[in-house]
Write an enzyme that holds these catalytic residues in place. Structure first.
Site, PDB file in Angstrom:
ATOM      1  CE  LYS A   1       2.365  34.557  -6.397  1.00  0.00           C
ATOM      2  NZ  LYS A   1       1.968  33.137  -6.181  1.00  0.00           N
TER       3      LYS A   1
ATOM      4  NE  ARG B   1      -2.908   1.675  -0.921  1.00  0.00           N
ATOM      5  CZ  ARG B   1      -3.161   1.218  -2.141  1.00  0.00           C
ATOM      6  NH1 ARG B   1      -3.646   0.018  -2.319  1.00  0.00           N
ATOM      7  NH2 ARG B   1      -2.933   1.967  -3.195  1.00  0.00           N
TER       8      ARG B   1
ATOM      9  CG  ASP C   1      -1.809  36.106 -11.736  1.00  0.00           C
ATOM     10  OD1 ASP C   1      -1.754  34.876 -11.882  1.00  0.00           O
ATOM     11  OD2 ASP C   1      -2.460  36.665 -10.822  1.00  0.00           O
TER      12      ASP C   1
ATOM     13  CE  LYS D   1      -1.490  28.335  -6.398  1.00  0.00           C
ATOM     14  NZ  LYS D   1      -2.570  28.878  -7.225  1.00  0.00           N
TER      15      LYS D   1
ATOM     16  CD  GLU E   1       0.950  37.253  -9.178  1.00  0.00           C
ATOM     17  OE1 GLU E   1       1.572  36.322  -8.619  1.00  0.00           O
ATOM     18  OE2 GLU E   1      -0.132  37.700  -8.747  1.00  0.00           O
TER      19      GLU E   1
END
Lengths: 285, 285, 285, 285, 285, 285
Positions: free
Chosen positions: A165, A98, A216, A133, A195
């Site tokens: 960002k 597993r 973006d 992410k 960004e």
């Protein structure tokens, strides 16, 4: 490439989760070594990932197992193909099954999805790249799976690229000010990426002389405009597109002439691919 | 419920991955504390999970942050809702943003998908349960997300249930023999479950007096037959259905009268839901 | 069974405690490899436990040592028997001696005491089981020692059985209410056990349909009554007796027809058995 | 004294063992905070140890608990005395109960047994000391319990004293040679102790000018002879007696004039003392 | 001597720091195994240390490497000498190069500086000893390097010697009181050392019967006086000199007849010696 | 900046080394809390570093201590200045003293040496940067000390810059080939730096269009030539000088117009600066 001693650490932590209180079923059923052969089978077409880790997992449980990789990480496996063949004490195969499959299914899922995006930009100069992410604690594994699928890696952590960002810009008051501020106290080893959500921000980033501009969440049209503007004014700047990219619109974006298309879904939303283990007994030696 | 000291350990390991070499962007841009407010916003309808962990993450980075949970784990959030509100030094909010979102997006994704399966069996007695097909090292988090979505948990590790699967049966030679063998050396605290692919195996499991029968990859018709047979001959046995369950066929399976429907996809293939952070500056105190 | 990679981790932590600042005596006395043979000798009759761990301990210090297990874990050793024979560099044998003996003496002590309890119930259907009254951090080792002595294991942690004890009942207000409450939110994999101190509580537990009833600190007479009542009304319920069990009254309790007798003393008060190491020099190779 | 940050680490490892998969019983029974008071009660006369660790354990689970130490470590508690009083959410008290008691019962057992040995040498100059025969990984805790019982500590690890034992002497060829060898390469911070089984070895040790002589497994008469010999020839040498010391012969040995009596049983064979927790509900605040 | 399993742990932590995100250069340049030989070369005369650790480092990265120690730890290497020769996949050599050199340069630096101090006391009975002024977490490595350079070790941690320093004396009120207090509750295994800055303190320490007197920051004249006084009144007391010792005044201090000269600079200010790695390609096998 | 949770981990590991077996001296001398004030004093002029870590160290031992930073990290302290003032239980101050000073002396030593190099390039555009020649496991601390001294950081690990060094070039066959190879499989976030020992290598690097050229161990004259060549042909390339840089030749190199001067000695050979702790008793509260 992830060093073997790091893979071992990851494998031991994962096995501990499953085996800390023993495998009550296997131990109850098989008081003695039980010769067997286990085959890890692709149940759908996929790009293989995680075989090195799987091999280490089985070897940790029982160094006496023979573990042969039939389809190397990074290669394509067709439905029905045997990816890994393990021979030895069936109890050890059952105990590792597993955990090994959980890694292989998830990582091959990422590699397989990445391959589809990579195919979607074929014939263009655009590269598919990942994001931060990722599953916390698994970033190096998941980013390797992206490479195995043909993608490239964006930054690994908050220390290896200056990436300004939207939230940074909001707090600092503007692109121009932010880049100036970043330049003032910057290691020479780091590139600067900004960004940009608007044409004005693209202009500011270009004027500030950044290394990479990330467009973006722009429409295709705006992307095309931005690419035109940047290529004309600052040909050495890399152009990245980001935000809600799907396989549908991918080809058009790639054809707009951008360098990089970053896709969060590669790691945060790849489905596990279907891989299973088939175990058969062998005659006692 | 996961004890706070365990969540802290998970949070610190995750933050180390991202922050071990500092947040070069944030540190370059903001040499001084920068008052700000951050809102974690649902960008789609979802079932919330991971808020406790997110709160701990921000508190580890800066104990001076105020972190208010606006939508508790287990509740429904609509697109646009604010789930978490953080106030304090904007640098700390920026540093924790990605790690907190990575956990919340993945865990809320599991909770949201589970809720859909739970709704799919509404009006029946069937419960949706998870599997051990979890991200290695994250099982306790992912199984809690399943509970938050309204599902129930199957076993956590190889030591808390005797679950005799196809590979065990193949090696031991048959269901009857396997259960007998398991009984011979069994802690009285453990139930016995057997995976059955055929009616003959169902019969054998019932005769052996197991606690739970898992009907593996059977057609609806075969499931209905098996339920009829078991209910008649051994009404106290729990019946679980497993294998390739999707939302489509779910309702019919649930109506067949089974007790449990286990769905690997809850944890291995849930998509991350869309959650983002919006940060605004505040006037200096 | 405890997986080898877990035993290694336990062994390394233990060796670190003793060897972190070196073995000043051995290093001062023997600047060079010193061929020797070490024999681990039983100084009293005992049931062997801990040999696998001892073997790993010596191998960690010096992989070049030959370590032969002469009396396997779970077997009886008589006073004077050699349990383990180690050959190689005497310095490595000296360094591992105390740590290996500390484990073997304690674990064999548990196995030996368990064996005496198991013999005390011979001829009856009762099984001797342990409790969670173990040395913190050593539970898996100590519970294995109980099995080696012929006993069975009760639950390993707070997550693998619902065990409603006196303090739970006091807070929740009664057995009936407690079981109802537990049922409302229960994983199907878990059995329910209730601790009963009075006949009324036994009745309530039986009515509530629990899986196991624990008769806590009852007189022999009350035990007999309870067994009679439960066997008549709910023959499938397992009956456990607990609380201050000693070898004296053991046989009578076992004959009352109970299924399980749990004994905290197996792990919390077993005396270390006497085992020592004798080392002799060998001619230089 | 054991630093708090080390106790926390020990406590967290122990709690992890019990709570890693949650406390299914407590969580099922009590969905909400449940005000309660828990009293840790001595069920027999004992010397208290482990209260600091217990306090830390409950605080780790829930920092909101009030934990009051009623009988400090090192003091005597009579049967029925309350040692620790905990007030707050009953769920947290239930979760920590077993781990806290396991530590307190074992450590108080050591302190209580030590006290009996210390009382057995009262009126003489002899001190009771422990050995390295401790539970692996728990040495600092167990040696503190010995001090709390009135004993003193022998060395903590293989690096803080040169202790030449029978096996060293056997390999090196004799006491005189061994001490000479040790002296050649010795940190000035370390004392030298030699284990002597015979009068000849005592003589050799005295001639070699060691700091401490350990009389190992000698008869009372031989001990008296050795003490006479050493006091006459080397009055500054400390004399330790070791090997199979029980409460019976203790007083006579102490009166022989030895400085130290080391007793392995203090740590390897102390019975856990009987301590239990009583929990009562409180009205909701 | 540091046990191999402890060296492995140190090596893995160090490698993790450098390799956690891969060796991007080496991996980009060499997609395939690249046969090579690497030589670790002394670029100045030095005393070798750290070879065992370096060997372990290369073996962790690639167990297939052949690593031959040409100049053992503790020996002298001249400028140009090859200390270590590594043969195998050049990629593994490149990955371990910096970590191995960082250890070897620092530890050989300590050994080399120690050797100079040891030579400075040649012909006298004085021994050069280290202090606790070590790099946190590296004490066992740095103290071993001191031994390899011919020095001896002072205490390793706060638990293996009673060392009453100026700050202790200031708080407790005087040397006499401090020693009395220390004696009252002292393990018999520990020696007592007192730091004395004045003749009065030396007298008090001698009267109190300590084992070692440390003359702290005294002039040569005062040292000679103190030595005279102590040798006359308490010949068995060891005399240590400490505080700002340099190679200049060293010989005179040694000739004053002291036993020990402790030098913090051995570990806190040793310069890294110059050692480098030269790698050459080999023909493909 | 190093996150506080990472500093805590470093501090606990360091304290464990010193305190794992207690502080026998302090505990013997002071059975009760002993009010005191401790001052960390600069014994020479220096640039402060390590104060945050020192503060955390004392707080870990005793959260009740007041720890005031009088001279912040990065500022200049003159001989006699008080850097840190600690008030509370003197026992806790004594226990943390050595560990805190060990960090502060070493890190301030690095900051102080860096400051001298930075002053040596004043008036030019050159920046002083560090290398990877750091104490294994301490890189983030030592690189922060470099920044506190006014220097800048080179890469942190093998993953955040492509740096093609002499050994890479030797194995791959030449600069041109190496850069081509690196480009083929490169993350867009990484810059490329090449080490050049000859003018031919400088030319090759410039032709290959690298981001940074490192002039390794060149004479001043060759450096000036190379700077002229690069500025003329590729003005955007950063120029780094490396190899055996000392304070002597520094100014001339800086005036040659290079951008970066990297100095391994900053971290591998900085002497610990002299800092000590003075403790005085306070009247009992």
């Amino acid at each position: 490439m992830i060093e073997t001693f790091l893979l071992k650490e990851i494998a031991e932590r994962a096995l501990t989760e499953d085996l800390i209180y023993g495998d009550q079923t296997t131990e109850a059923l098989f008081p003695r070594p039980t010769p067997a052969i286990g085959e890890v089978i692709a149940k759908e077409d996929l790009v293989v990932a995680g075989t090195d880790l799987a091999q280490i997992i089985f070897k940790i449980i029982d160094p006496g197992l023979s573990v042969v990789i039939e389809r190397a990480s990074g290669t394509q496996a067709s439905k029905g193909d045997c990816i890994l063949r393990i021979e030895g004490d069936g109890r050890a195969i059952l105990k590792g099954e597993r955990t090994a499959l959980n890694f292989m299914q998830r990582l091959s899922g990422i590699a397989t999805l990445t391959r589809r995006f990579v195919e979607g930009v074929q014939g263009t100069a655009a590269k598919i790249v990942d994001t931060r992410k990722t599953t916390p604690g698994f970033r190096i594994l998941e980013k390797e799976a992206v490479r195995l699928g043909g993608g490239a890696n964006h930054r690994f952590h908050l220390g290896d690229l200056i990436l300004i960002k939207d939230n940074h810009i909001a707090l600092v008051g503007g692109v121009t000010e932010a880049v100036k501020q970043a330049r003032a106290d910057l290691s020479h080893t780091l590139k600067i990426e900004v960004e940009a959500k608007t044409h004005a921000q693209v202009q500011a980033a270009v004027s500030a002389g950044v290394d990479i501009v990330m467009l973006d969440n722009m429409s295709l049209e705006k992307i095309q405009d931005a690419v035109g503007f940047i290529r004309k004014n600052a040909p050495s700047i890399l152009i990245e597109v980001s935000g809600g990219i799907t396989l549908d619109g991918l080809s058009d974006i790639a054809k707009s002439g951008v360098d990089l298309i970053s896709v969060g879904a590669l790691t945060h939303s790849a489905k596990a691919v279907d891989i299973s283990m088939e175990i058969k007994g062998l005659p006692q030696a």
